[in-house]
Design a protein around this motif. Structure first.
Motif, PDB file in Angstrom:
ATOM      1  N   SER A   2      -7.222 -17.588  -4.241  1.00 56.77           N
ATOM      2  CA  SER A   2      -7.387 -16.479  -5.138  1.00 56.77           C
ATOM      3  C   SER A   2      -6.157 -15.440  -4.782  1.00 56.77           C
ATOM      4  CB  SER A   2      -8.532 -15.924  -5.505  1.00 56.77           C
ATOM      5  OG  SER A   2      -9.034 -15.067  -3.806  1.00 56.77           O
ATOM      6  N   ARG A   3      -5.771 -14.812  -5.976  1.00 56.47           N
ATOM      7  CA  ARG A   3      -4.721 -13.656  -5.760  1.00 56.47           C
ATOM      8  C   ARG A   3      -5.268 -12.613  -5.667  1.00 56.47           C
ATOM      9  NH1 ARG A   3      -2.348 -10.388  -8.681  1.00 56.47           N
ATOM     10  NH2 ARG A   3      -2.518 -10.206 -10.950  1.00 56.47           N
ATOM     11  N   PRO A   4      -4.890 -11.579  -4.591  1.00 56.49           N
ATOM     12  CA  PRO A   4      -5.735 -10.312  -4.520  1.00 56.49           C
ATOM     13  C   PRO A   4      -5.388  -9.333  -5.605  1.00 56.49           C
ATOM     14  CG  PRO A   4      -3.533 -10.847  -2.948  1.00 56.49           C
ATOM     15  CD  PRO A   4      -3.958 -12.097  -3.859  1.00 56.49           C
ATOM     16  N   ASP A   5      -6.075  -8.347  -5.842  1.00 55.29           N
ATOM     17  CA  ASP A   5      -5.936  -7.225  -6.703  1.00 55.29           C
ATOM     18  C   ASP A   5      -4.951  -6.110  -6.099  1.00 55.29           C
ATOM     19  OD1 ASP A   5      -7.594  -8.547  -8.672  1.00 55.29           O
ATOM     20  OD2 ASP A   5      -9.276  -7.776  -7.723  1.00 55.29           O
ATOM     21  N   LEU A   6      -5.046  -6.203  -4.722  1.00 54.29           N
ATOM     22  CA  LEU A   6      -4.243  -5.173  -3.931  1.00 54.29           C
ATOM     23  C   LEU A   6      -4.003  -5.441  -2.673  1.00 54.29           C
ATOM     24  CD1 LEU A   6      -4.310  -1.673  -4.241  1.00 54.29           C
ATOM     25  CD2 LEU A   6      -5.385  -2.171  -2.203  1.00 54.29           C
ATOM     26  N   ILE A   7      -2.867  -5.203  -1.995  1.00 55.82           N
ATOM     27  CA  ILE A   7      -2.308  -5.626  -0.823  1.00 55.82           C
ATOM     28  C   ILE A   7      -2.383  -4.227   0.158  1.00 55.82           C
ATOM     29  CG2 ILE A   7      -0.766  -6.625   0.858  1.00 55.82           C
ATOM     30  CD1 ILE A   7      -0.093  -8.397  -1.571  1.00 55.82           C
ATOM     31  N   ILE A   8      -2.766  -4.028   1.153  1.00 53.98           N
ATOM     32  CA  ILE A   8      -2.714  -3.011   2.053  1.00 53.98           C
ATOM     33  C   ILE A   8      -2.084  -3.453   3.189  1.00 53.98           C
ATOM     34  CG2 ILE A   8      -3.856  -1.496   3.804  1.00 53.98           C
ATOM     35  CD1 ILE A   8      -6.181  -1.262   1.712  1.00 53.98           C
ATOM     36  N   LEU A   9      -0.491  -2.921   3.279  1.00 53.82           N
ATOM     37  CA  LEU A   9       0.134  -3.561   4.408  1.00 53.82           C
ATOM     38  C   LEU A   9       0.523  -2.664   5.525  1.00 53.82           C
ATOM     39  CD1 LEU A   9       2.366  -5.561   5.110  1.00 53.82           C
ATOM     40  CD2 LEU A   9       4.154  -4.586   3.699  1.00 53.82           C
ATOM     41  N   LYS A  23       9.391  -7.142   1.354  1.00 53.39           N
ATOM     42  CA  LYS A  23      10.249  -7.933   0.316  1.00 53.39           C
ATOM     43  C   LYS A  23       9.758  -9.192   0.161  1.00 53.39           C
ATOM     44  CE  LYS A  23      14.312  -4.983   1.711  1.00 53.39           C
ATOM     45  NZ  LYS A  23      15.448  -4.897   2.403  1.00 53.39           N
ATOM     46  N   ASP A  24       9.411  -9.927   0.912  1.00 50.77           N
ATOM     47  CA  ASP A  24       9.024 -11.322   0.859  1.00 50.77           C
ATOM     48  C   ASP A  24       7.811 -11.317  -0.281  1.00 50.77           C
ATOM     49  OD1 ASP A  24      10.726 -12.049   2.839  1.00 50.77           O
ATOM     50  OD2 ASP A  24       8.959 -12.694   4.312  1.00 50.77           O
ATOM     51  N   ILE A  25       6.688 -10.478  -0.174  1.00 56.26           N
ATOM     52  CA  ILE A  25       5.434 -10.289  -1.311  1.00 56.26           C
ATOM     53  C   ILE A  25       6.290  -9.976  -2.356  1.00 56.26           C
ATOM     54  CG2 ILE A  25       3.849  -8.884  -1.901  1.00 56.26           C
ATOM     55  CD1 ILE A  25       3.416  -8.042   0.971  1.00 56.26           C
ATOM     56  N   ARG A  26       7.240  -9.275  -2.767  1.00 55.44           N
ATOM     57  CA  ARG A  26       7.922  -8.863  -4.021  1.00 55.44           C
ATOM     58  C   ARG A  26       8.580  -9.927  -4.702  1.00 55.44           C
ATOM     59  NH1 ARG A  26       4.317  -6.351  -5.462  1.00 55.44           N
ATOM     60  NH2 ARG A  26       4.043  -3.968  -5.294  1.00 55.44           N
ATOM     61  N   GLU A  27       9.078 -11.028  -3.855  1.00 54.91           N
ATOM     62  CA  GLU A  27       9.616 -12.207  -4.371  1.00 54.91           C
ATOM     63  C   GLU A  27       8.782 -13.141  -5.295  1.00 54.91           C
ATOM     64  OE1 GLU A  27      11.541 -14.551  -1.283  1.00 54.91           O
ATOM     65  OE2 GLU A  27      12.767 -12.835  -0.823  1.00 54.91           O
ATOM     66  N   TRP A  28       7.437 -12.788  -5.145  1.00 53.69           N
ATOM     67  CA  TRP A  28       6.535 -14.006  -5.711  1.00 53.69           C
ATOM     68  C   TRP A  28       5.505 -13.062  -6.243  1.00 53.69           C
ATOM     69  CZ3 TRP A  28       1.550 -13.670  -3.636  1.00 53.69           C
ATOM     70  CH2 TRP A  28       1.181 -13.061  -2.392  1.00 53.69           C
ATOM     71  N   SER A  29       5.197 -11.632  -6.239  1.00 57.25           N
ATOM     72  CA  SER A  29       3.988 -11.062  -6.577  1.00 57.25           C
ATOM     73  C   SER A  29       4.458  -9.777  -7.125  1.00 57.25           C
ATOM     74  CB  SER A  29       2.940 -10.885  -5.482  1.00 57.25           C
ATOM     75  OG  SER A  29       1.794 -10.194  -6.017  1.00 57.25           O
ATOM     76  N   ARG A  30       3.582  -9.163  -8.042  1.00 53.35           N
ATOM     77  CA  ARG A  30       3.736  -7.668  -8.602  1.00 53.35           C
ATOM     78  C   ARG A  30       2.460  -7.061  -8.090  1.00 53.35           C
ATOM     79  NH1 ARG A  30       5.130  -6.756 -14.397  1.00 53.35           N
ATOM     80  NH2 ARG A  30       4.795  -4.939 -13.727  1.00 53.35           N
ATOM     81  N   THR A  31       1.480  -7.655  -7.366  1.00 53.57           N
ATOM     82  CA  THR A  31       0.307  -7.024  -6.869  1.00 53.57           C
ATOM     83  C   THR A  31       0.639  -5.588  -6.248  1.00 53.57           C
ATOM     84  OG1 THR A  31      -0.693  -9.339  -6.611  1.00 53.57           O
ATOM     85  CG2 THR A  31      -1.677  -7.440  -5.399  1.00 53.57           C
ATOM     86  N   PRO A  32      -0.098  -4.558  -6.663  1.00 53.69           N
ATOM     87  CA  PRO A  32       0.265  -3.276  -6.089  1.00 53.69           C
ATOM     88  C   PRO A  32       0.133  -3.270  -4.348  1.00 53.69           C
ATOM     89  CG  PRO A  32      -1.433  -3.082  -7.877  1.00 53.69           C
ATOM     90  CD  PRO A  32      -1.483  -4.584  -7.678  1.00 53.69           C
ATOM     91  N   VAL A  33       1.041  -2.778  -3.843  1.00 54.12           N
ATOM     92  CA  VAL A  33       0.931  -2.689  -2.234  1.00 54.12           C
ATOM     93  C   VAL A  33       0.780  -1.204  -1.836  1.00 54.12           C
ATOM     94  CG1 VAL A  33       2.436  -3.350  -0.292  1.00 54.12           C
ATOM     95  CG2 VAL A  33       2.494  -4.807  -1.956  1.00 54.12           C
ATOM     96  N   ILE A  34       0.076  -1.057  -0.910  1.00 55.61           N
ATOM     97  CA  ILE A  34      -0.051   0.436  -0.397  1.00 55.61           C
ATOM     98  C   ILE A  34       0.423   0.285   1.129  1.00 55.61           C
ATOM     99  CG2 ILE A  34      -1.687   2.179   0.419  1.00 55.61           C
ATOM    100  CD1 ILE A  34      -3.373   1.562  -1.930  1.00 55.61           C
ATOM    101  N   VAL A  35       1.568   0.645   1.460  1.00 54.30           N
ATOM    102  CA  VAL A  35       1.797   0.706   2.951  1.00 54.30           C
ATOM    103  C   VAL A  35       1.107   1.700   3.860  1.00 54.30           C
ATOM    104  CG1 VAL A  35       4.119   0.949   4.319  1.00 54.30           C
ATOM    105  CG2 VAL A  35       4.101  -0.293   1.971  1.00 54.30           C
ATOM    106  N   ALA A  53       6.919  -1.025  -2.570  1.00 52.72           N
ATOM    107  CA  ALA A  53       5.850  -0.539  -2.263  1.00 52.72           C
ATOM    108  C   ALA A  53       5.253   0.384  -3.336  1.00 52.72           C
ATOM    109  CB  ALA A  53       5.753   0.234  -0.935  1.00 52.72           C
ATOM    110  N   ASP A  54       3.843   0.405  -3.549  1.00 55.59           N
ATOM    111  CA  ASP A  54       3.401   1.203  -4.762  1.00 55.59           C
ATOM    112  C   ASP A  54       3.045   2.663  -4.239  1.00 55.59           C
ATOM    113  OD1 ASP A  54       3.593  -0.400  -7.337  1.00 55.59           O
ATOM    114  OD2 ASP A  54       2.701  -1.915  -5.604  1.00 55.59           O
ATOM    115  N   ASP A  55       2.609   2.771  -3.169  1.00 58.12           N
ATOM    116  CA  ASP A  55       2.352   3.866  -2.628  1.00 58.12           C
ATOM    117  C   ASP A  55       2.168   3.853  -0.867  1.00 58.12           C
ATOM    118  OD1 ASP A  55       1.032   6.479  -2.097  1.00 58.12           O
ATOM    119  OD2 ASP A  55      -0.769   5.860  -2.650  1.00 58.12           O
ATOM    120  N   TYR A  56       2.323   4.858  -0.214  1.00 59.24           N
ATOM    121  CA  TYR A  56       2.709   4.926   1.432  1.00 59.24           C
ATOM    122  C   TYR A  56       1.875   6.115   2.096  1.00 59.24           C
ATOM    123  CZ  TYR A  56       5.801   5.320   5.472  1.00 59.24           C
ATOM    124  OH  TYR A  56       6.317   5.344   6.502  1.00 59.24           O
ATOM    125  N   LEU A  57       1.147   5.642   2.779  1.00 62.34           N
ATOM    126  CA  LEU A  57      -0.023   6.485   3.409  1.00 62.34           C
ATOM    127  C   LEU A  57       0.427   6.391   5.144  1.00 62.34           C
ATOM    128  CD1 LEU A  57      -2.470   8.056   3.070  1.00 62.34           C
ATOM    129  CD2 LEU A  57      -3.937   6.282   3.257  1.00 62.34           C
TER     130      LEU A  57
END
Length: 183
Positions: A2-9, A23-35, A53-57
């Motif tokens: 299943s496709r995740p709703d959000l990725i915490i990286l 960069k690899d994730i952005r090649e195939w997904s627009r899922t929000p990413v919090i770094v 990245a959509d956000d940075y913590l």
């Protein structure tokens, strides 16, 4: 898969840099990413945000702040439109209720059909390649045959298009992929 709703990286990865992974994730997904990172320089933050990245913590952080940023990212991942509602060619998608209707009449979709339509609506007007769509729906590691994608697109057209043989909403871009035409 299943496709995740959000990725915490977390940038501290053993095999490759977090920036490469992003960069690899952005090649195939627009899922929000919090770094998440211990790096707090402005240049690091700018590079990651510019890379998708959509956000940075910055570590350390409180669980409350992380949860608030997750809620914000998920809120912003709903496609544009009043209250999470998308319309095109008599089709209405209410993302908050997960309801699709055609000219006011509710249309029943399978989970995969809904995921495909949602992805197309989130990228309305843009061409999505076969690989982009398959990676979003079935994951980057599973490579279903494009014939599965064609079958799901045909099923969607039968349910949503006035004349499925001559689609006006879900358009094929020959040899490339598909595009959802927005009003």
């Amino acid at each position: 898969m299943s496709r995740p709703d959000l990725i915490i990286l977390d940038l501290n990865l053993p095999d490759k840099s977090g920036l490469e992974t992003l960069k690899d994730i952005r090649e195939w997904s627009r899922t929000p990413v919090i770094v998440l990172s211990v790096k707090s320089s402005e240049q690091d933050k700018i590079a990651l945000l510019d890379s998708g990245a959509d956000d940075y913590l910055t570590k350390p952080f409180s669980m409350g702040e992380l949860l608030a940023r997750i809620r914000a990212a998920l809120r912003h991942s709903i496609p544009e439109g009043t209250g999470g509602i998308f319309t095109a060619g008599g089709i209405t998608i209410d993302f908050s209720k997960r309801v699709v209707s055609k000219n006011g009449e509710e249309i029943k979709l399978t989970p995969t059909e809904y995921s495909l339509l949602k992805l197309m609506a989130q990228n309305a007007g843009r061409v999505l390649t076969h690989n982009q769509i398959m990676n979003e729906l079935w994951g980057v590691n599973s490579q279903p045959d494009t014939s599965y994608l064609r079958v799901y697109m045909l099923q969607l057209r039968k349910k949503l298009e006035t004349d499925p043989a001559n689609p006006k909403i879900l358009i094929t871009e020959p040899g490339v992929g598909y595009r959802l035409i927005r009003d």
